[in-house]
Each structure stands twice: as structure tokens, then as C-alpha cells.
Design an enzyme around this catalytic site. Sequence first.
Site, PDB file in Angstrom:
ATOM      1  N   GLU A   1      -7.023   4.390   7.720  1.00 48.51           N
ATOM      2  CA  GLU A   1      -6.845   5.836   7.466  1.00 48.51           C
ATOM      3  C   GLU A   1      -8.085   6.424   6.794  1.00 48.51           C
ATOM      4  O   GLU A   1      -8.443   7.573   7.031  1.00 48.51           O
ATOM      5  CB  GLU A   1      -5.569   6.062   6.631  1.00 48.51           C
TER       6      GLU A   1
ATOM      7  N   SER B   1       3.328  -2.291  10.293  1.00 53.84           N
ATOM      8  CA  SER B   1       4.768  -2.345  10.566  1.00 53.84           C
ATOM      9  C   SER B   1       5.420  -3.683  10.201  1.00 53.84           C
ATOM     10  O   SER B   1       6.306  -4.165  10.903  1.00 53.84           O
ATOM     11  CB  SER B   1       5.057  -1.982  12.031  1.00 53.84           C
TER      12      SER B   1
ATOM     13  N   LYS C   1       0.136   4.253  -0.288  1.00 50.63           N
ATOM     14  CA  LYS C   1      -0.495   5.457   0.297  1.00 50.63           C
ATOM     15  C   LYS C   1      -0.255   6.662  -0.633  1.00 50.63           C
ATOM     16  O   LYS C   1      -0.204   6.487  -1.841  1.00 50.63           O
ATOM     17  CB  LYS C   1      -0.003   5.665   1.723  1.00 50.63           C
TER      18      LYS C   1
ATOM     19  N   ASN D   1       0.872  -1.177   0.000  1.00 47.97           N
ATOM     20  CA  ASN D   1       0.000   0.000   0.000  1.00 47.97           C
ATOM     21  C   ASN D   1       0.909   1.228   0.000  1.00 47.97           C
ATOM     22  O   ASN D   1       1.499   1.556   1.019  1.00 47.97           O
ATOM     23  CB  ASN D   1      -0.886  -0.040   1.254  1.00 47.97           C
TER      24      ASN D   1
ATOM     25  N   GLU E   1      -5.516  -5.186  10.391  1.00 52.78           N
ATOM     26  CA  GLU E   1      -4.514  -4.138  10.592  1.00 52.78           C
ATOM     27  C   GLU E   1      -4.800  -3.393  11.891  1.00 52.78           C
ATOM     28  O   GLU E   1      -5.590  -2.442  11.903  1.00 52.78           O
ATOM     29  CB  GLU E   1      -4.552  -3.144   9.433  1.00 52.78           C
TER      30      GLU E   1
ATOM     31  N   GLY F   1       2.760  -1.208   4.292  1.00 55.65           N
ATOM     32  CA  GLY F   1       2.744   0.216   3.958  1.00 55.65           C
ATOM     33  C   GLY F   1       4.152   0.729   3.734  1.00 55.65           C
ATOM     34  O   GLY F   1       4.731   0.570   2.660  1.00 55.65           O
ATOM     35  N   GLY F   2       4.723   1.312   4.779  1.00 57.06           N
ATOM     36  CA  GLY F   2       6.027   1.972   4.689  1.00 57.06           C
ATOM     37  C   GLY F   2       7.111   1.148   4.000  1.00 57.06           C
ATOM     38  O   GLY F   2       7.884   1.681   3.187  1.00 57.06           O
TER      39      GLY F   2
ATOM     40  N   HIS G   1      -9.599   0.881   4.647  1.00 57.18           N
ATOM     41  CA  HIS G   1      -8.330   1.081   5.356  1.00 57.18           C
ATOM     42  C   HIS G   1      -8.575   1.996   6.555  1.00 57.18           C
ATOM     43  O   HIS G   1      -9.385   2.918   6.488  1.00 57.18           O
ATOM     44  CB  HIS G   1      -7.290   1.690   4.417  1.00 57.18           C
TER      45      HIS G   1
ATOM     46  N   GLY H   1       2.362   2.095  10.770  1.00 59.46           N
ATOM     47  CA  GLY H   1       3.315   3.198  10.656  1.00 59.46           C
ATOM     48  C   GLY H   1       4.033   3.534  11.956  1.00 59.46           C
ATOM     49  O   GLY H   1       4.658   4.587  12.056  1.00 59.46           O
TER      50      GLY H   1
HETATM   51  P1  PGA Z   1       2.716   0.169   7.640  1.00 59.89           P
HETATM   52  O1  PGA Z   1       1.257   0.390   7.030  1.00 59.89           O
HETATM   53  O2  PGA Z   1       3.275  -1.092   7.040  1.00 59.89           O
HETATM   54  O3  PGA Z   1       3.483   1.384   7.237  1.00 59.89           O
HETATM   55  O4  PGA Z   1       2.552   0.050   9.129  1.00 59.89           O
HETATM   56  C1  PGA Z   1       0.390  -0.678   6.781  1.00 59.89           C
HETATM   57  C2  PGA Z   1      -0.906  -0.178   6.182  1.00 59.89           C
HETATM   58  O5  PGA Z   1      -1.348   0.924   6.521  1.00 59.89           O
HETATM   59  O6  PGA Z   1      -1.516  -0.855   5.327  1.00 59.89           O
END
Ligand code: PGA
Length: 258
Positions: free
Chosen positions: A100, A215, A14, A12, A170, A236-237, A98, A176
Site C-alpha cells: 500500500e 488474506s 493499517k 498490521n 505479500e 491485516g484484516g 508494504h 484484503g
Molecule cells: P490482509 O492484509 O490480511 O487484510 O489481506 C495483509 C497486509 O496487507 O499486510
Amino acid sequence: MNPSRRPLIAGNWKMNLGGPESIGLASGIARVARELAGLDVVICPPFTALAALAAELDGGPLRLGAQNVHSKTSGAFTGEISADMLVATGCTWVIVGHSERRQFFGDTDSWVAEKAQAAFKAKLAPMVCVGETEAQREAGETLAVLERQLNAVLPVLVAHARAPMAIAYEPVWAIGTGKAAGPADAEEAHAFIRKYIAGTSEELAARVRVLYGGSVTGANARDLLGCANVDGALVGGASIAIEKFEPILRASHALTLS
Ligand code: PGA
């Protein structure tokens, strides 16, 4: 992981890499994905990168997903994108719900269900995200939150039990933050999700891939994906740099061989 379910790793991106700089990363990931038979790999870049990446990845094993979709097919919805538009642009997957989106953009449980329905109708595979906040976990509400979020979308998932889809667990506190859930906590939530689905559809519970997100790194992927009910990851990251994403893909693939 369970040999009856093909592992899936999704990135992802983002709100990052929406222009020509997306091509280098995507082709690097595609190169790795081509080597790793038995693993499904999906990237979800910003909308603005989708068309160029669809052309770039054409015919390869790396699949494209979007990060959001509107529940309606067309109309006066300024700034929104429909499931048919995503399919026309080359997407086969879409992330819905998601945390967010739920936190910052008002996605409710029922709207997430409508978005999943719109995705299925367009033959787009939804990746439905669920997960508790830190306060909810501390209050002992984790399983109740998962139940509430799943309950809203379950009829839609069950109605399409044979279509491609995934659920992503998640925990919001892990996204994050560098604080991934431990394998035992992840497995507890994943096993709960599968059991909850089995209450309505054993068929779906047995086949749906439940991904862990929050993470995920090359260092923890093996332990997380080693759990019986963890079928992959939503990253994500660590998905926006090849040197971070590649070790996750390789660790996941290694588990399919063991
Ligand atoms: P992250 O994000 O791996 O940066 O923690 C995961 C996500 O939001 O799907």
C-alpha cells in the site's frame, strides 16, 4: 515452517484503532501471546496508539511495530517519523515497503532499502514486504518482480545478516481480497526468495524468517504455515479482531508442537 526458525505472526492494523480502543485489543492479544511460548507475536498499530500500547504491554511478550518509517534521522520532513523516534516510543519492529505504501505513497525499491537501513541503524527490526500484482502474476512476471524488489534491499539485509528482521511475501492480489495464495504458490515464492538470498548469503537465507501475507485467516493459517519455507504471517484484516486473530495465533503455535 522449519524448526530452526522461530515462527512470527505480525498484525498490521493499517489505519484502524489509533486511539484508546486499541488497548482492549492489544491486551487481549497479549493474553494469548503469553500462553503461546515458542511463537513471536508483533502488533503494528497506527503511530498514534504506540505510546499508550508500549506502556500497556511493558514487560510482556507481545512486541510493538510501526507501519512505516522515514529514512532520515531528523529534519524538515513534515508528517514523517524517524526510526529513533519509533525506538524511543517502544517499537522493536517496523514494516517497510508494504504494497500500500508502494502503490499509494510512492515508496520505491531504493527508498525501501534506505528505510530498512535506517531501521537497522536504530536497532529496529525491519519487516520488508515484497510481492507481485495480479497483472504481473498473470503476465508470468512474479519471480522477476520479487527478484527486482529483493535485489534493491539485499545488500542492506546482508550487511545486517545477524540482526533481527523478516521478509514478508505479500502478493498484492491477495491483500484484503479474501483470496489468499494457495500453499503451493506461497511455497514457490518463499522458496524462491530464500534461494535468491542464498545466492548472496547462505547464512542469511538459512536464518531469515519469510512471512506470508494476504488474506490469512484462522482457516488457512495451518496450511500456509505448514509450508517448509513459510515462517509466519503478516496479517491485516484478521488482526484487528481478537476472535479472528486468536485462531491464527493458536493454529501457528500448534504447528510448533507437531
Ligand atoms: P490482509 O492484509 O490480511 O487484510 O489481506 C495483509 C497486509 O496487507 O499486510
